[in-house]
Design a protein around this motif. Structure first.
Motif, PDB file in Angstrom:
ATOM      1  N   ALA A 118       0.856  -1.188   0.000  1.00 40.82           N
ATOM      2  CA  ALA A 118       0.000   0.000   0.000  1.00 40.82           C
ATOM      3  C   ALA A 118       0.887   1.230   0.000  1.00 40.82           C
ATOM      4  N   LEU A 119       0.526   2.217  -0.800  1.00 44.38           N
ATOM      5  CA  LEU A 119       1.296   3.452  -0.859  1.00 44.38           C
ATOM      6  C   LEU A 119       1.284   4.150   0.491  1.00 44.38           C
ATOM      7  N   THR A 120       2.454   4.608   0.905  1.00 43.22           N
ATOM      8  CA  THR A 120       2.563   5.395   2.129  1.00 43.22           C
ATOM      9  C   THR A 120       2.312   6.845   1.789  1.00 43.22           C
ATOM     10  N   LYS A 121       1.336   7.434   2.472  1.00 38.24           N
ATOM     11  CA  LYS A 121       0.922   8.792   2.147  1.00 38.24           C
ATOM     12  C   LYS A 121       0.932   9.648   3.400  1.00 38.24           C
ATOM     13  N   SER A 125      -6.165  13.154   2.351  1.00 39.57           N
ATOM     14  CA  SER A 125      -6.787  14.241   1.591  1.00 39.57           C
ATOM     15  C   SER A 125      -5.863  14.742   0.486  1.00 39.57           C
ATOM     16  N   LEU A 126      -4.558  14.490   0.659  1.00 36.37           N
ATOM     17  CA  LEU A 126      -3.596  14.935  -0.344  1.00 36.37           C
ATOM     18  C   LEU A 126      -3.789  14.196  -1.661  1.00 36.37           C
ATOM     19  N   ASP A 127      -4.293  12.967  -1.610  1.00 34.50           N
ATOM     20  CA  ASP A 127      -4.522  12.196  -2.831  1.00 34.50           C
ATOM     21  C   ASP A 127      -5.473  12.927  -3.774  1.00 34.50           C
ATOM     22  N   TYR A 128      -6.532  13.472  -3.204  1.00 29.91           N
ATOM     23  CA  TYR A 128      -7.506  14.193  -4.030  1.00 29.91           C
ATOM     24  C   TYR A 128      -6.833  15.394  -4.692  1.00 29.91           C
ATOM     25  N   ILE A 129      -6.063  16.138  -3.901  1.00 30.48           N
ATOM     26  CA  ILE A 129      -5.409  17.335  -4.425  1.00 30.48           C
ATOM     27  C   ILE A 129      -4.358  16.966  -5.468  1.00 30.48           C
ATOM     28  N   MET A 130      -3.630  15.870  -5.244  1.00 29.16           N
ATOM     29  CA  MET A 130      -2.637  15.441  -6.223  1.00 29.16           C
ATOM     30  C   MET A 130      -3.298  15.088  -7.553  1.00 29.16           C
ATOM     31  N   ASP A 145       4.308  22.706  -9.407  1.00 29.78           N
ATOM     32  CA  ASP A 145       5.259  21.824  -8.732  1.00 29.78           C
ATOM     33  C   ASP A 145       4.693  21.489  -7.358  1.00 29.78           C
ATOM     34  N   PHE A 146       3.896  20.438  -7.325  1.00 28.95           N
ATOM     35  CA  PHE A 146       3.191  20.077  -6.100  1.00 28.95           C
ATOM     36  C   PHE A 146       3.491  18.630  -5.732  1.00 28.95           C
ATOM     37  N   HIS A 147       4.666  18.180  -6.112  1.00 30.03           N
ATOM     38  CA  HIS A 147       5.000  16.778  -5.908  1.00 30.03           C
ATOM     39  C   HIS A 147       5.223  16.463  -4.434  1.00 30.03           C
ATOM     40  N   ARG A 148       4.777  15.302  -4.039  1.00 27.65           N
ATOM     41  CA  ARG A 148       5.040  14.762  -2.717  1.00 27.65           C
ATOM     42  C   ARG A 148       5.547  13.334  -2.892  1.00 27.65           C
ATOM     43  N   PRO A 149       6.481  12.918  -2.055  1.00 27.43           N
ATOM     44  CA  PRO A 149       7.019  11.560  -2.228  1.00 27.43           C
ATOM     45  C   PRO A 149       6.005  10.488  -1.845  1.00 27.43           C
ATOM     46  N   TYR A 150       5.915   9.478  -2.683  1.00 29.32           N
ATOM     47  CA  TYR A 150       5.095   8.304  -2.394  1.00 29.32           C
ATOM     48  C   TYR A 150       6.021   7.092  -2.286  1.00 29.32           C
ATOM     49  N   PHE A 151       5.740   6.248  -1.302  1.00 30.16           N
ATOM     50  CA  PHE A 151       6.582   5.086  -1.047  1.00 30.16           C
ATOM     51  C   PHE A 151       5.733   3.834  -0.880  1.00 30.16           C
ATOM     52  N   ASN A 197      -4.082  23.494   0.989  1.00 28.81           N
ATOM     53  CA  ASN A 197      -4.558  22.396   1.837  1.00 28.81           C
ATOM     54  C   ASN A 197      -6.061  22.445   2.093  1.00 28.81           C
ATOM     55  N   ASP A 198      -6.734  23.349   1.412  1.00 29.97           N
ATOM     56  CA  ASP A 198      -8.178  23.504   1.613  1.00 29.97           C
ATOM     57  C   ASP A 198      -8.919  22.526   0.703  1.00 29.97           C
ATOM     58  N   LEU A 199      -9.150  21.319   1.208  1.00 29.30           N
ATOM     59  CA  LEU A 199      -9.758  20.266   0.396  1.00 29.30           C
ATOM     60  C   LEU A 199     -11.152  20.675  -0.102  1.00 29.30           C
ATOM     61  N   LYS A 200     -11.898  21.373   0.735  1.00 27.60           N
ATOM     62  CA  LYS A 200     -13.247  21.799   0.351  1.00 27.60           C
ATOM     63  C   LYS A 200     -13.196  22.715  -0.871  1.00 27.60           C
TER      64      LYS A 200
END
Length: 441
Positions: A118-121, A125-130, A145-151, A197-200
């Motif tokens: 399973a991806l470490t996140k 909520s960041l998944d939706y924004i990504m 440039d909104f990259h975040r590391p996924y592992f 970070n405002d998911l809404k």
């Protein structure tokens, strides 16, 4: 093949190989007879299964058409490199894996039959924004440039956790807006950037199911265990109240296991008192000193042999003992081999924690396996020692402030000639509290 059950996304994901197959259609008409023949073979293999072009959401079809999909992806997953590359086909930011390389299959096999990757996140909520960022780039033309590391965190056969960084190749993804998609203007983009970070807000501008994603991604991975371990060590060392934490030492020990990629590893600390020229136990939850064993303190030249004293106190360099038993016999039971041998330690690295040539303490990395540590893998500590030094300096400053606070609370005026006695008593008072006792000053 693994699946993903996430619900709300801005993208409706359809697995499809249409974009890749269109490339093969062009190659099939090319002048290179070999490549054209291969392309026609791939197109012929897919032809009876139009669903592989049209797209589908039922992940069970991945297994049903596994052989055909393998043929379609054979150029992207070279048989020559399959034992070396850590690679899978997937959907972006989702736990759907298919057509894995042989090396990735072996990694999963070593993790155990019941292990599910399973991806470490950082934040769900960041998944939706990504996904929104992908839409902004490929549909609206805004490059962010909104990259975040996924592992993927996957243990090896010995149970040591490894971290595999994921890099996506999205060449075979196509996006289509649905009737829910909005016509975003620059002011909308600016508003999103002001509230990352405002998911809404992101859901308001790019609603759920407002786009269809058709295709697949290739997830290339590399073993980033060392880098991730360094990052985690840094994070743990800057955390507050380390000695009072119930999990600090156990978490740090697990991280060092990943860092060295060794299952049989333990971590200890010894503080150094310059004024007394002695090593002292650091009190706290699960804190241990393998150098001192059961003692609370010991004079340095009694705790160390001549060589280890020279290395740690004068040269401030690592003292490494690959085979404790050998040196215990050779020295006829001298320290530090005596204490180590009594604790069943077979191999050790003593790393001086020093700043400006002044010893502050010793980091102890030990193992019950002979020859586990040596002059080569000890150099890995070079990458983390600066953070350990900073943490120890900060802890010493905090302790000095605490000592002064205890003295001021318990005493009135103290003559400078006897201040050192009160400092010793304050240190004892603090250590007894850390042991869980109710000391008196």
């Amino acid at each position: 093949m693994t699946s993903d059950s996430s619900t709300e996304w801005p993208l409706q994901h359809f697995i499809s190989f249409d974009k890749l197959l269109k490339r093969y259609e062009k190659i099939a008409e090319g002048e290179d007879a070999f490549l054209a023949g291969k392309a026609r073979r791939i197109l012929k293999a897919q032809a009876p299964y139009p669903i592989l072009r049209e797209g589908f959401t039922d992940v069970a079809l991945l297994e049903k058409h596994e052989d055909v999909i393998s043929i379609i992806l054979e150029d992207a997953f070279s048989e020559v490199l399959t034992e070396n590359e850590i690679k899978v086909a997937s959907l972006p930011y989702k736990d759907i894996i298919f057509n894995a390389s042989s090396r990735f299959k072996k990694i999963l096999k070593d993790a155990g039959d019941n292990f599910i990757p399973a991806l470490t996140k950082e934040d769900a909520s960041l998944d939706y924004i990504m996904n929104c960022v992908v839409i902004l780039k490929f549909h609206y033309g805004y490059k962010l440039d909104f990259h975040r590391p996924y592992f993927y965190k996957i243990p090896n056969a010995e149970g040591v956790m490894h971290y595999y960084r994921v890099l996506y190749n999205a060449d075979f993804i196509e996006l289509y807006p649905t009737e829910l998609a909005k016509d975003l203007k620059q002011r909308d983009i600016d508003e999103l950037l002001e509230h990352p970070n405002d998911l809404k807000l992101w859901k308001e501008k790019i609603p759920p199911n407002s786009f269809i994603s058709k295709g697949f991604v290739i997830a290339n991975m590399f073993d980033a265990t060392a880098e991730q371990a360094i990052s985690e060590i840094k994070s743990k060392l800057i955390s507050a109240n380390k000695r009072g934490s119930d999990t600090f030492m156990s978490d740090l020990q697990e991280t060092f296991k990943s860092f060295f990629k060794l299952k049989d590893l333990k971590v200890g600390f010894s503080a150094y008192s310059r004024e007394d020229d002695q090593f002292e136990r650091v009190f706290g939850k699960d804190m241990h000193s393998y150098l001192l064993n059961e003692s609370d303190f010991e004079i340095c030249n009694e705790a160390l042999c001549k060589q280890s004293y020279e290395k740690l106190l004068n040269q401030n360099t690592y003292f490494i003992v690959p085979d404790v038993e050998k040196y215990f016999d050779k020295s006829k039971g001298m320290q530090p081999y005596k204490n180590l041998q009594q604790q069943g330690i077979k191999s050790v690295i003593f790393a001086p924690i020093a700043r400006d040539n002044e010893l502050l303490g010793v980091l102890e990395i030990v193992s019950e396996v002979k020859n586990q540590f040596n002059g080569v893998n000890a150099r890995k500590l070079d990458d983390v020692m600066p953070y350990i030094v900073s943490a120890v300096v900060r802890s010493k400053n905090e302790q000095e402030n605490l000592i002064d606070a205890v003295i001021q609370k318990e005493c009135t005026t103290i003559h400078s000639a006897v201040y050192w006695k009160f400092r010793k008593e304050a240190k004892r008072f603090i250590n007894e509290e850390l042991k869980g006792n109710d000391p008196t000053f």
